[in-house]
Write a protein that holds these residues in place. Sequence first.
Motif, PDB file in Angstrom:
ATOM      1  N   ALA A 179      -3.839   6.065  -7.736  1.00 40.66           N
ATOM      2  CA  ALA A 179      -4.363   5.064  -6.816  1.00 40.66           C
ATOM      3  C   ALA A 179      -3.348   4.827  -5.703  1.00 40.66           C
ATOM      4  N   SER A 180      -2.690   5.916  -5.268  1.00 44.30           N
ATOM      5  CA  SER A 180      -1.682   5.790  -4.227  1.00 44.30           C
ATOM      6  C   SER A 180      -2.343   5.834  -2.856  1.00 44.30           C
ATOM      7  N   LEU A 224       5.640   3.900  -8.307  1.00 44.44           N
ATOM      8  CA  LEU A 224       5.363   2.938  -7.245  1.00 44.44           C
ATOM      9  C   LEU A 224       6.174   3.307  -6.002  1.00 44.44           C
ATOM     10  N   ALA A 225       5.752   2.801  -4.860  1.00 43.80           N
ATOM     11  CA  ALA A 225       6.456   3.093  -3.608  1.00 43.80           C
ATOM     12  C   ALA A 225       7.758   2.308  -3.503  1.00 43.80           C
ATOM     13  N   GLU A 226       7.795   1.133  -4.119  1.00 48.28           N
ATOM     14  CA  GLU A 226       9.009   0.312  -4.080  1.00 48.28           C
ATOM     15  C   GLU A 226       9.194  -0.414  -5.396  1.00 48.28           C
ATOM     16  N   ILE A 229       4.656   7.943  -1.821  1.00 47.79           N
ATOM     17  CA  ILE A 229       3.265   7.577  -2.120  1.00 47.79           C
ATOM     18  C   ILE A 229       2.780   6.446  -1.212  1.00 47.79           C
ATOM     19  N   ILE A 230       3.646   5.912  -0.382  1.00 48.11           N
ATOM     20  CA  ILE A 230       3.391   4.895   0.642  1.00 48.11           C
ATOM     21  C   ILE A 230       3.051   3.534   0.030  1.00 48.11           C
ATOM     22  N   GLY A 231       2.104   3.469  -0.857  1.00 50.05           N
ATOM     23  CA  GLY A 231       1.707   2.218  -1.499  1.00 50.05           C
ATOM     24  C   GLY A 231       0.821   2.535  -2.684  1.00 50.05           C
TER      25      GLY A 231
END
Length: 190
Positions: free
Chosen positions: A173-174, A124-126, A158-160
């Motif tokens: 699904a990034s 995950l991004a965060e 991956i930004i989100g």
Amino acid sequence: MAQGGSQEQSPVSGVAGRYATALFELATEAKTVDAVATDLDSFSAMIAESADLRRLIGSPAFSAQDQVAAVNALLAKAGIAGLAANFIGLVASKRRLFALPGMIRAYRAKVAEAKGIVSAEVTLAEEPSAAQLKDITATLKDVAGQDVALSVKIDPAIIGGLVVKMGSRMVDASLKTKLNSIRLAMKEVG
């Protein structure tokens, strides 16, 4: 799994796999599978936290006696005894400490397989909330049809969105991948 090293998909292979399999069989006989797993996880955490320990297990410059003495001292200090301590000491005496992290991962995989648990890695991004983790775990459990041991990685690149690896399957699904797809589509149009 088939005998004789078939090409069936297994996370356990090579030196690490052979050692982990032997340890798992001994732990199963002694009915200490979970205790050994806990001790190995403790030692793995020590490796992750200490650059000196990583250097000790990874460097061929240390003699087998030095590695055994250092590892035994660390095991005693950490309160790791029994089968796990004997195993780590044996690995040190055989000059195979460099493969210990792989052996620990392979042992975890053997335990999970025996308990019918599938391992999944989610990037995950965060940092996710507890509710998000619960939803992800429940969804993966539905997909796998069995319990899922979830490991989470954080990668802001991956930004989100998320990337899920479960067994031989991967779903990306990034947002980064989606943006790259749009960029490629725009180049083809123009």
